[in-house]
Design an enzyme around this catalytic site. Structure first.
Site, mmCIF file in Angstrom:
data_model
loop_
_atom_site.group_PDB
_atom_site.id
_atom_site.type_symbol
_atom_site.label_atom_id
_atom_site.label_comp_id
_atom_site.label_asym_id
_atom_site.label_seq_id
_atom_site.Cartn_x
_atom_site.Cartn_y
_atom_site.Cartn_z
ATOM 1 N N HIS A 18 3.960 38.148 -46.820
ATOM 2 C CA HIS A 18 4.802 37.597 -48.173
ATOM 3 C C HIS A 18 4.289 36.151 -48.251
ATOM 4 O O HIS A 18 4.929 35.568 -47.988
ATOM 5 C CB HIS A 18 6.021 37.319 -47.732
ATOM 6 C CG HIS A 18 7.035 37.031 -48.991
ATOM 7 N ND1 HIS A 18 8.266 37.213 -50.028
ATOM 8 C CD2 HIS A 18 7.253 35.939 -49.675
ATOM 9 C CE1 HIS A 18 9.340 37.299 -50.716
ATOM 10 N NE2 HIS A 18 8.553 35.988 -51.288
ATOM 11 N N HIS A 20 2.430 34.113 -52.720
ATOM 12 C CA HIS A 20 3.229 34.100 -54.100
ATOM 13 C C HIS A 20 1.247 33.633 -54.033
ATOM 14 O O HIS A 20 1.223 32.504 -54.898
ATOM 15 C CB HIS A 20 4.048 33.623 -54.644
ATOM 16 C CG HIS A 20 5.205 33.679 -54.738
ATOM 17 N ND1 HIS A 20 5.698 34.732 -55.773
ATOM 18 C CD2 HIS A 20 6.237 33.892 -52.868
ATOM 19 C CE1 HIS A 20 7.326 35.320 -54.688
ATOM 20 N NE2 HIS A 20 7.422 35.349 -53.555
ATOM 21 N N LYS A 104 8.749 45.901 -54.157
ATOM 22 C CA LYS A 104 9.563 44.509 -54.266
ATOM 23 C C LYS A 104 10.388 44.917 -55.590
ATOM 24 O O LYS A 104 10.194 44.929 -56.113
ATOM 25 C CB LYS A 104 9.218 43.196 -54.643
ATOM 26 C CG LYS A 104 9.676 42.047 -54.461
ATOM 27 C CD LYS A 104 10.128 41.684 -53.194
ATOM 28 C CE LYS A 104 10.788 40.569 -53.134
ATOM 29 N NZ LYS A 104 10.073 39.420 -52.469
ATOM 30 N N HIS A 141 14.106 40.659 -51.318
ATOM 31 C CA HIS A 141 14.973 39.505 -52.136
ATOM 32 C C HIS A 141 16.197 39.581 -51.343
ATOM 33 O O HIS A 141 17.055 40.044 -52.796
ATOM 34 C CB HIS A 141 14.455 38.622 -53.106
ATOM 35 C CG HIS A 141 14.738 36.950 -53.274
ATOM 36 N ND1 HIS A 141 14.152 36.537 -53.691
ATOM 37 C CD2 HIS A 141 16.131 37.155 -53.216
ATOM 38 C CE1 HIS A 141 14.964 35.072 -53.861
ATOM 39 N NE2 HIS A 141 16.232 35.244 -53.707
ATOM 40 N N HIS A 179 11.783 36.523 -45.855
ATOM 41 C CA HIS A 179 12.006 35.186 -45.767
ATOM 42 C C HIS A 179 13.938 34.814 -45.536
ATOM 43 O O HIS A 179 14.519 34.327 -46.522
ATOM 44 C CB HIS A 179 12.145 34.920 -46.930
ATOM 45 C CG HIS A 179 12.684 34.905 -48.968
ATOM 46 N ND1 HIS A 179 13.633 35.030 -49.415
ATOM 47 C CD2 HIS A 179 11.520 35.123 -49.520
ATOM 48 C CE1 HIS A 179 13.321 36.314 -50.515
ATOM 49 N NE2 HIS A 179 12.292 36.174 -51.259
ATOM 50 N N ASP A 252 6.247 33.360 -47.704
ATOM 51 C CA ASP A 252 6.755 32.656 -49.013
ATOM 52 C C ASP A 252 5.476 31.089 -49.334
ATOM 53 O O ASP A 252 6.799 30.974 -49.911
ATOM 54 C CB ASP A 252 7.906 32.814 -48.725
ATOM 55 C CG ASP A 252 8.680 32.744 -50.524
ATOM 56 O OD1 ASP A 252 8.047 33.669 -51.215
ATOM 57 O OD2 ASP A 252 10.536 32.834 -49.992
HETATM 58 C C1 NCD Z 1 9.625 32.137 -55.265
HETATM 59 C C2 NCD Z 1 8.607 31.818 -56.941
HETATM 60 O O1 NCD Z 1 8.331 30.535 -56.607
HETATM 61 O O2 NCD Z 1 7.934 33.321 -57.245
HETATM 62 N N1 NCD Z 1 10.180 31.142 -55.228
HETATM 63 C C3 NCD Z 1 11.237 30.810 -53.926
HETATM 64 O O3 NCD Z 1 11.744 29.998 -53.871
HETATM 65 N N2 NCD Z 1 10.976 31.416 -53.026
HETATM 66 C C4 NCD Z 1 10.600 33.665 -55.165
HETATM 67 C C5 NCD Z 1 10.750 33.724 -54.539
HETATM 68 O O4 NCD Z 1 10.420 34.929 -52.982
HETATM 69 O O5 NCD Z 1 12.074 33.685 -54.789
HETATM 70 ZN ZN ZN Z 2 8.647 34.679 -52.161
#
Ligand code: NCD
Ligand code: ZN
Length: 351
Positions: A18, A20, A104, A141, A179, A252
């Site tokens: 996971h 971003h 997702k 999520h 998460h 995450d």
């Molecule tokens: C994530 C993001 O910034 O894209 N933020 C976070 O706090 N984890 C989005 C997410 O996974 O909730």
């Molecule tokens: Zn995330």
């Protein structure tokens, strides 16, 4: 002097289930950190314009590959962002072609760029039926978004009011509850069958909710789902280091510029990619469970996704490493998790 084996740990190259990676300048700045440590990563689709089609996923994949440093061997695994109106046929075709590794589910407005998320599970029943039929993983999520529900209760309430009914309706659906932040989630995952697993971040193993308020408001400790009480952190640490294959690594890592975090409405997300393995190794060492790190980081994720484990290995050395206060990302600065601290185990590259 401890024997050499206690100062060096060789494990299969891990994967991040996971992450971003963002887009544009931010992608260019962050992707190398993930690719340095991990063989593969499940890449979140919550770009400003979400990844909902095969064409968008292919184009995003190409942008990720062109932003990579040379010879990392890193493979991004793309995901489809579920909306109220997404086409089940498009998802199935993308899974069949190997473009999408998973779907997702963001409840609408649950987090960053979740405005296009799903407003009601009832609206995506056909999609869930398809996922169950083609055995495509659903990544969730797990938070309700109702303003009436206390922010610290949103995961537990989601499990009770959304996930439990969903499990009853789609018992064969392969699900990753992402998460996780609560003992409620740990207990739920343990009580369910083998087709429900969870990822755990390094920050939820390290901080409880006090970290957001330590001597003042601490925006760099804010993410979603937020850290909870200490009892929940302890349950997560026990789960991650238990050797139970239902719990595996998902950082995450969610970079936002320092300016975007230190603002009147600061963004949710903790950027942990640069020292992710170091952060996990610290926790496993503190729990006297370093021998369990390989399963959590490198074996249970591939088993759940039905992918081979990586054939290369990486080395961790018991050598302190200093985490910088900030890192450059184009014109912006990012503050990494553990900024300014020293971590006891360092990632030392390929074995
Ligand atoms: C994530 C993001 O910034 O894209 N933020 C976070 O706090 N984890 C989005 C997410 O996974 O909730
Ligand atoms: Zn995330």
């Amino acid at each position: 002097m401890p024997p050499e084996s206690e100062q060096r740990l060789v494990i299969r190259r891990p994967d991040d289930w996971h992450v971003h990676l963002r887009d544009g300048e931010m992608l260019a700045a962050v992707v190398g950190h993930t690719a340095r440590q991990f063989g593969r990563a499940i890449v979140m689709p919550n770009l400003k314009s979400p990844v909902t089609t095969i064409r968008q996923a292919q184009s995003y994949r190409d942008r990720i590959l062109s932003a990579l440093p040379e010879n990392t061997g890193f493979e991004p695994l793309l995901t489809a962002y579920l909306t109220d109106t997404i086409s089940a046929a498009e998802i199935a075709a993308g899974y069949g072609d190997g473009v999408f590794a998973a779907c997702k589910l963001y409840p609408a407005r649950a987090t960053t760029n979740a405005d296009h998320g799903v407003t009601s599970i009832a609206l995506i029943k056909d999609v869930l039926e398809t996922l169950q039929r083609i055995d495509m993983p659903l990544l969730i999520h797990g938070e309700v978004t109702s303003p009436q529900v206390d922010v610290f209760d949103r995961e537990a309430v989601f499990i009770e009011t959304v996930l439990q009914p969903l499990r009853q309706d789609f018992p064969e659906l392969r699900i990753v509850l992402e998460h996780i932040t609560t003992k409620d989630a740990v207990d739920f995952v343990l009580a369910e069958g083998a087709n429900l697993a969870a990822t755990i971040t390094p920050h939820h193993l390290e901080i409880n909710r006090n970290a957001m308020f330590e001597g003042g408001l601490r925006p760099h400790m804010y993410c979603l789902p937020t850290a909870k009480r200490e009892q929940h952190r302890l349950a997560l640490r026990a789960a991650a280091t238990s050797g139970n294959p239902k719990f595996f690594l998902g950082t995450d890592s969610a970079p936002h510029s320092i300016a975007a975090k230190e603002s009147d409405c600061g963004c949710a997300g903790i950027f942990n990619a640069p020292f992710a393995l170091e952060a996990y190794a610290k926790v496993f060492a503190e729990e006297n469970a370093l021998e369990k790190l390989q399963g959590f980081a490198s074996e249970y994720g591939p088993a759940f996704y039905r992918l081979p484990i990586n054939d290369t290995k990486v080395v961790l050395e018991k050598q302190p490493i200093e985490v910088p206060e900030s890192l450059q990302a184009g014109a912006e600065l990012l503050r990494p998790f553990h900024a300014g601290a020293s971590l006891p185990w360092r990632f030392a590259g390929a074995a």
